[in-house]
Motif scaffolding. Structure first.
Motif, PDB file in Angstrom:
ATOM      1  N   GLU A 207       0.673  -1.111   0.024  1.00  0.00           N
ATOM      2  CA  GLU A 207      -0.131  -0.016  -0.010  1.00  0.00           C
ATOM      3  C   GLU A 207       0.762   1.083   0.146  1.00  0.00           C
ATOM      4  O   GLU A 207       2.047   1.194   0.547  1.00  0.00           O
ATOM      5  N   ALA A 208       0.410   2.459  -0.520  1.00  0.00           N
ATOM      6  CA  ALA A 208       1.106   3.620  -0.513  1.00  0.00           C
ATOM      7  C   ALA A 208       0.294   4.680  -0.007  1.00  0.00           C
ATOM      8  O   ALA A 208      -0.905   4.735  -0.560  1.00  0.00           O
ATOM      9  N   ARG A 220      -3.212   4.213  -1.999  1.00  0.00           N
ATOM     10  CA  ARG A 220      -3.780   3.550  -3.016  1.00  0.00           C
ATOM     11  C   ARG A 220      -3.032   2.140  -2.854  1.00  0.00           C
ATOM     12  O   ARG A 220      -1.957   2.387  -2.242  1.00  0.00           O
ATOM     13  N   ARG A 221      -3.516   1.249  -3.629  1.00  0.00           N
ATOM     14  CA  ARG A 221      -2.537   0.003  -3.660  1.00  0.00           C
ATOM     15  C   ARG A 221      -1.191   0.235  -4.356  1.00  0.00           C
ATOM     16  O   ARG A 221      -1.313   1.081  -5.319  1.00  0.00           O
ATOM     17  N   ALA A 222       0.020  -0.197  -3.976  1.00  0.00           N
ATOM     18  CA  ALA A 222       1.001   0.023  -4.521  1.00  0.00           C
ATOM     19  C   ALA A 222       1.281  -0.261  -5.866  1.00  0.00           C
ATOM     20  O   ALA A 222       1.845   0.480  -6.719  1.00  0.00           O
ATOM     21  N   GLU A 223       0.722  -1.352  -6.358  1.00  0.00           N
ATOM     22  CA  GLU A 223       0.897  -1.772  -8.015  1.00  0.00           C
ATOM     23  C   GLU A 223      -0.004  -0.804  -8.475  1.00  0.00           C
ATOM     24  O   GLU A 223       0.486  -0.628  -9.685  1.00  0.00           O
ATOM     25  N   GLU A 224      -1.062  -0.459  -8.090  1.00  0.00           N
ATOM     26  CA  GLU A 224      -1.752   0.391  -8.659  1.00  0.00           C
ATOM     27  C   GLU A 224      -1.239   1.827  -9.067  1.00  0.00           C
ATOM     28  O   GLU A 224      -1.156   2.448 -10.131  1.00  0.00           O
ATOM     29  N   LEU A 225      -0.507   2.202  -8.148  1.00  0.00           N
ATOM     30  CA  LEU A 225       0.084   3.732  -8.244  1.00  0.00           C
ATOM     31  C   LEU A 225       1.205   3.453  -8.980  1.00  0.00           C
ATOM     32  O   LEU A 225       1.567   4.469 -10.172  1.00  0.00           O
ATOM     33  N   LEU A 226       1.923   2.125  -9.118  1.00  0.00           N
ATOM     34  CA  LEU A 226       3.264   2.097 -10.065  1.00  0.00           C
ATOM     35  C   LEU A 226       2.832   2.015 -11.484  1.00  0.00           C
ATOM     36  O   LEU A 226       3.566   2.432 -12.109  1.00  0.00           O
ATOM     37  N   ALA A 227       1.689   1.555 -11.540  1.00  0.00           N
ATOM     38  CA  ALA A 227       1.045   1.335 -13.093  1.00  0.00           C
ATOM     39  C   ALA A 227       0.472   2.607 -13.697  1.00  0.00           C
ATOM     40  O   ALA A 227       0.294   2.852 -14.696  1.00  0.00           O
ATOM     41  N   ASP A 228       0.184   3.776 -12.525  1.00  0.00           N
ATOM     42  CA  ASP A 228      -0.252   5.026 -13.086  1.00  0.00           C
ATOM     43  C   ASP A 228       0.606   5.913 -13.926  1.00  0.00           C
ATOM     44  O   ASP A 228       1.783   5.973 -13.591  1.00  0.00           O
ATOM     45  N   PRO A 229       0.220   5.793 -15.184  1.00  0.00           N
ATOM     46  CA  PRO A 229       1.076   6.788 -16.111  1.00  0.00           C
ATOM     47  C   PRO A 229       1.495   8.139 -15.450  1.00  0.00           C
ATOM     48  O   PRO A 229       2.530   8.735 -16.028  1.00  0.00           O
TER      49      PRO A 229
END
Ligand SMILES: Nc1ncnc2c1ncn2[C@@H]1O[C@H](COP(=O)(O)OP(=O)(O)OP(=O)(O)O)[C@@H](O)[C@H]1O
Ligand SMILES: [Mg+2]
Length: 247
Positions: A207-208, A220-229
């Motif tokens: 999580e972040a 937000r979930r970390a992987e979701e944020l990482l995928a955010d352009p």
């Protein structure tokens, strides 16, 4: 959130009369790695210090696994609630040996228990294990940070608070530290970590959260944020971009 480990509810805290956290509310899940991001001065370290009972809470509540710990001091948090804190910067007794630093880390456990636990902890830190007789100040920055984490793990914490562990470390050492934190989380430890090394930290975290001026502006979930352009803009563009993201 299911299975909340750490909860701040409307927390106001700061230094002297100067309040840094302004009715801050946040939650971190049990057995997960939660990152605390945000610009310099946002209050990230203050959150960890408040949680660890180092600052007076003027308003609001802090809970740990549902138990109210508002106003509980650092020693009781460590001994009774299983919270360990690895602060920002260097925190060893540089003149003492690696072994002596470990013994001091277990002071609340008693010498017998501490000595019994040291080998188990050192198994996770082979580089530190080879340097037991060295002065702590003679270790490299990465080894010193690993020793600080080893010292915290002697307490077998349920919750590990760790403030910017990667500062000044080479990417390989950072990767080792992150792998270790991931293993601890898999084994059930809740980790709350402040980190500026945003991209690599997001890859290992669950999580972040982001703070700005003592307020939560993103969770937000970390992987979701990482995928955010928009991630580059969000973090390299600083606080203003973060605030827009939430608005
Ligand atoms: N001991 C202190 N006494 C007074 N003010 C402090 C103290 N420590 C921090 N502050 C102030 O509190 C605010 C938040 O500081 P904090 O250390 O929590 O920020 P941070 O988000 O961890 O920043 P950084 O990324 O630079 O570590 C800053 O304005 C800082 O100047
Ligand atoms: Mg800080």
């Amino acid at each position: 959130m299911q299975d909340v480990a750490i909860e701040f509810e409307d927390v106001v805290a700061g230094y002297g009369d100067f309040m840094i956290l302004n009715r801050l509310s946040l939650q971190a899940a049990r057995g997960k790695i939660t990152l605390l991001l945000g610009p310099n001065g946002a209050g990230k370290s203050t959150v960890l210090k408040t949680l660890f009972g180092m600052l007076r809470i003027r308003q609001g509540r802090v809970r740990l696994f549902g138990t109210d710990i508002t106003g509980v001091g650092a020693k009781a948090l460590l001994v009774q609630h299983g919270v360990a804190f690895v602060p920002q910067g260097r925190n060893l007794f540089g003149q003492l040996t690696v072994w002596q630093n470990l013994e001091l880390g277990g002071i609340t456990l008693g010498m017998k228990t501490t000595r019994a636990r040291i080998p188990e902890v050192l198994d996770r830190f082979p580089r530190v294990k080879e340097r037991l007789g060295s002065q702590a100040s003679a270790l490299s920055g990465g080894e010193q940070k690993q020793l600080e984490i080893a010292r915290a793990l002697l307490l077998r914490p349920r919750v590990l608070l760790i403030d910017e562990p990667s500062i000044g470390l080479s990417p390989l050492v950072v990767a080792d530290v992150f792998t270790l934190l991931r293993q601890l989380a898999e084994q059930g430890t809740t980790v709350l970590m402040v980190e500026q090394n945003v991209k690599s930290a997001l890859k290992m975290a669950d999580e972040a959260m982001a703070l700005e001026s003592g307020r939560l502006v993103l969770h937000r979930r970390a992987e979701e944020l990482l995928a955010d352009p928009d991630i580059e803009r969000l973090f390299l563009g600083g606080a203003q971009a973060l605030a827009q993201q939430v608005a």
